[in-house]
Design a protein around this motif. Structure first.
Motif, PDB file in Angstrom:
ATOM      1  N   ASN A  80       0.708  -1.098   0.073  1.00  0.00           N
ATOM      2  CA  ASN A  80      -0.027   0.036   0.029  1.00  0.00           C
ATOM      3  C   ASN A  80       0.909   1.198   0.075  1.00  0.00           C
ATOM      4  O   ASN A  80       0.554   2.074  -0.521  1.00  0.00           O
ATOM      5  CB  ASN A  80      -0.800  -0.071   1.378  1.00  0.00           C
ATOM      6  N   ALA A  81       2.103   1.241   0.744  1.00  0.00           N
ATOM      7  CA  ALA A  81       2.867   2.099   0.752  1.00  0.00           C
ATOM      8  C   ALA A  81       3.616   2.648  -0.524  1.00  0.00           C
ATOM      9  O   ALA A  81       4.158   3.735  -0.791  1.00  0.00           O
ATOM     10  CB  ALA A  81       4.084   2.163   1.817  1.00  0.00           C
ATOM     11  N   GLN A  82       3.679   1.543  -1.334  1.00  0.00           N
ATOM     12  CA  GLN A  82       4.491   1.615  -2.561  1.00  0.00           C
ATOM     13  C   GLN A  82       4.224   1.914  -3.854  1.00  0.00           C
ATOM     14  O   GLN A  82       4.601   2.969  -4.470  1.00  0.00           O
ATOM     15  CB  GLN A  82       5.570   0.259  -2.763  1.00  0.00           C
ATOM     16  N   HIS A  83       3.067   1.487  -4.179  1.00  0.00           N
ATOM     17  CA  HIS A  83       2.278   1.789  -5.517  1.00  0.00           C
ATOM     18  C   HIS A  83       0.885   1.507  -5.467  1.00  0.00           C
ATOM     19  O   HIS A  83       0.506   0.261  -4.723  1.00  0.00           O
ATOM     20  CB  HIS A  83       3.092   0.958  -6.523  1.00  0.00           C
ATOM     21  N   PRO A  84       0.073   2.200  -6.116  1.00  0.00           N
ATOM     22  CA  PRO A  84      -1.691   1.863  -5.935  1.00  0.00           C
ATOM     23  C   PRO A  84      -1.645   0.416  -6.909  1.00  0.00           C
ATOM     24  O   PRO A  84      -2.907  -0.338  -6.447  1.00  0.00           O
ATOM     25  CB  PRO A  84      -2.063   3.011  -6.668  1.00  0.00           C
ATOM     26  N   THR A  85      -0.864  -0.225  -7.680  1.00  0.00           N
ATOM     27  CA  THR A  85      -0.983  -1.452  -8.223  1.00  0.00           C
ATOM     28  C   THR A  85      -0.303  -2.629  -7.755  1.00  0.00           C
ATOM     29  O   THR A  85      -0.559  -3.595  -8.133  1.00  0.00           O
ATOM     30  CB  THR A  85      -0.773  -1.143  -9.703  1.00  0.00           C
ATOM     31  N   ALA A  86       0.474  -2.335  -6.650  1.00  0.00           N
ATOM     32  CA  ALA A  86       1.230  -3.409  -5.857  1.00  0.00           C
ATOM     33  C   ALA A  86       0.294  -4.336  -5.466  1.00  0.00           C
ATOM     34  O   ALA A  86      -1.001  -4.270  -5.053  1.00  0.00           O
ATOM     35  CB  ALA A  86       2.035  -2.686  -4.901  1.00  0.00           C
ATOM     36  N   GLU A  87       0.533  -5.714  -5.339  1.00  0.00           N
ATOM     37  CA  GLU A  87      -0.260  -6.652  -5.173  1.00  0.00           C
ATOM     38  C   GLU A  87       0.436  -7.566  -3.725  1.00  0.00           C
ATOM     39  O   GLU A  87       1.469  -8.007  -4.135  1.00  0.00           O
ATOM     40  CB  GLU A  87      -0.583  -7.551  -6.119  1.00  0.00           C
ATOM     41  N   ALA A  88      -0.213  -7.874  -2.568  1.00  0.00           N
ATOM     42  CA  ALA A  88       0.366  -8.447  -1.645  1.00  0.00           C
ATOM     43  C   ALA A  88      -0.092  -9.947  -1.880  1.00  0.00           C
ATOM     44  O   ALA A  88      -1.439 -10.022  -1.972  1.00  0.00           O
ATOM     45  CB  ALA A  88      -0.004  -8.060  -0.387  1.00  0.00           C
ATOM     46  N   ILE A  89       0.614 -10.915  -1.669  1.00  0.00           N
ATOM     47  CA  ILE A  89       0.016 -12.409  -1.758  1.00  0.00           C
ATOM     48  C   ILE A  89       0.357 -13.269  -0.649  1.00  0.00           C
ATOM     49  O   ILE A  89       1.747 -13.253  -0.287  1.00  0.00           O
ATOM     50  CB  ILE A  89       0.679 -13.034  -3.162  1.00  0.00           C
ATOM     51  N   ARG A  90      -0.314 -14.027   0.150  1.00  0.00           N
ATOM     52  CA  ARG A  90      -0.032 -14.670   1.175  1.00  0.00           C
ATOM     53  C   ARG A  90       0.590 -16.149   0.600  1.00  0.00           C
ATOM     54  O   ARG A  90       0.199 -16.666  -0.122  1.00  0.00           O
ATOM     55  CB  ARG A  90      -1.343 -14.951   2.060  1.00  0.00           C
ATOM     56  N   LEU A  91       1.388 -16.413   1.599  1.00  0.00           N
ATOM     57  CA  LEU A  91       2.246 -17.760   1.286  1.00  0.00           C
ATOM     58  C   LEU A  91       1.879 -18.661   2.401  1.00  0.00           C
ATOM     59  O   LEU A  91       2.525 -18.331   3.554  1.00  0.00           O
ATOM     60  CB  LEU A  91       3.668 -17.497   0.852  1.00  0.00           C
ATOM     61  N   ASN A  92       1.651 -19.741   2.196  1.00  0.00           N
ATOM     62  CA  ASN A  92       1.595 -20.782   3.499  1.00  0.00           C
ATOM     63  C   ASN A  92       2.432 -21.889   3.209  1.00  0.00           C
ATOM     64  O   ASN A  92       2.849 -22.626   4.280  1.00  0.00           O
ATOM     65  CB  ASN A  92       0.388 -21.340   3.242  1.00  0.00           C
ATOM     66  N   SER A  93       3.099 -22.111   1.886  1.00  0.00           N
ATOM     67  CA  SER A  93       3.905 -23.109   1.485  1.00  0.00           C
ATOM     68  C   SER A  93       4.730 -22.760   0.312  1.00  0.00           C
ATOM     69  O   SER A  93       4.458 -22.015  -0.403  1.00  0.00           O
ATOM     70  CB  SER A  93       3.273 -24.483   1.523  1.00  0.00           C
ATOM     71  N   ARG A  94       5.816 -23.557   0.344  1.00  0.00           N
ATOM     72  CA  ARG A  94       6.561 -23.486  -1.029  1.00  0.00           C
ATOM     73  C   ARG A  94       5.733 -23.795  -2.104  1.00  0.00           C
ATOM     74  O   ARG A  94       5.832 -23.256  -3.346  1.00  0.00           O
ATOM     75  CB  ARG A  94       7.686 -24.493  -1.177  1.00  0.00           C
ATOM     76  N   ALA A  95       4.659 -24.708  -1.913  1.00  0.00           N
ATOM     77  CA  ALA A  95       3.537 -25.040  -3.154  1.00  0.00           C
ATOM     78  C   ALA A  95       2.786 -23.800  -3.644  1.00  0.00           C
ATOM     79  O   ALA A  95       2.741 -23.847  -4.689  1.00  0.00           O
ATOM     80  CB  ALA A  95       2.752 -26.194  -2.624  1.00  0.00           C
TER      81      ALA A  95
END
Length: 270
Positions: free
Chosen positions: A34-49
């Motif tokens: 949110n602080a970097q760029h309006p089109t930036a996306e955060a994605i949650r990782l639970n595992s290497r898969a």
């Protein structure tokens, strides 16, 4: 096609992981996005898969990445993922071989940046080589920079204020240009430093021998083992230039020698 900025966040709680209600690394990733760029996306990782599936999806969608980072725990040369504690129930990423394909390299825009915020990821020889390896796998076609930190990287507390901002000496960077990777601010995988380290370890062995001799059989065995490791390391350090994989082998040999030397008895000379 517009370039994307991707912020991966582990499902594991951050620095305050043992405190009930502590924010997860994915929360940090969202704040960073949110602080970097309006089109930036955060994605949650639970595992290497999850990581593999997400990168395949981005590739198949034809995404172009100008920035990709990881908010997670770290260890020297390892990205730590998963919901378990730091040392139990987690998964690690210490190589990227499954992504060594031109289709993944085409995802990255020229000059793209990959950053690891996990603590100590760039520490020691294996940590510096992890950055080199990441740069080679993902950025050797387009060029760019991969960065990480030797010690505590930044994290956020409950007020979203940086808990610790790493200074420039903690940051290590692998720069890629024209298919070549060059480490900046390297300590472990530096040819002059490795030669000096081999010289210092040799001197330590010599001083111990002059002061104490090798009266015990164990001392003689340990000294011989340390000498073999140093000799093998010196064999990797011949010439004016070496591949980082060769420097890593030399570093590993010197690490082994350094572990053996303290086992010499009656150690009085440092």
């Amino acid at each position: 096609m517009p370039s994307h900025r991707i912020h991966f966040g582990s499902a594991r709680a951050g620095v305050y992981g043992d405190v009930p209600g502590a924010p997860l690394y994915i929360d940090e990733a969202r704040r960073h996005a949110n602080a970097q760029h309006p089109t930036a996306e955060a994605i949650r990782l639970n595992s290497r898969a999850d990581l593999s599936m997400t990168l395949r999806r981005l590739r198949d969608e034809g995404s172009r990445l100008e920035y990709m980072d990881f908010h997670s725990h770290g260890a020297p040369g390892r990205l730590v993922l998963g919901e378990g504690s730091l040392w139990d129930g987690h998964e690690t990423v210490d190589n990227w071989h499954e992504f060594d394909d031109e289709s993944y390299r085409r995802m990255f825009s020229p000059g793209a940046e990959i950053e690891f915020h996990g603590c100590s990821i760039a520490s020691e020889g294996r940590g510096e080589y992890f950055l080199v390896h990441t740069a080679w796998i993902f950025l050797r076609a387009s060029g760019g920079v991969v960065s990480g930190y030797r010690s505590l990287a930044y994290s956020y507390d409950f007020t979203e204020v940086p808990l610790r901002i790493p200074d420039a000496w903690d940051r290590v960077e692998a720069h890629v240009s024209d298919g070549h990777v060059v480490l900046h601010n390297a300590r472990a995988l530096s040819l002059p430093r490795l030669r000096e380290r081999a010289h210092q370890l040799t001197r330590r062995l010599q001083r111990h021998h002059h002061a104490n001799g090798y009266g015990r059989r164990a001392d003689h065995t340990n000294a011989a083992e340390a000498s073999r490791h140093i000799e093998r390391a010196q064999g990797f350090l011949v010439g004016s230039q070496q591949r980082y994989s060769t420097l890593l082998r030399a570093c590993n040999e010197l690490d082994a020698a350094q572990r053996v030397i303290p086992n010499l008895g009656a150690w009085r000379v440092r």
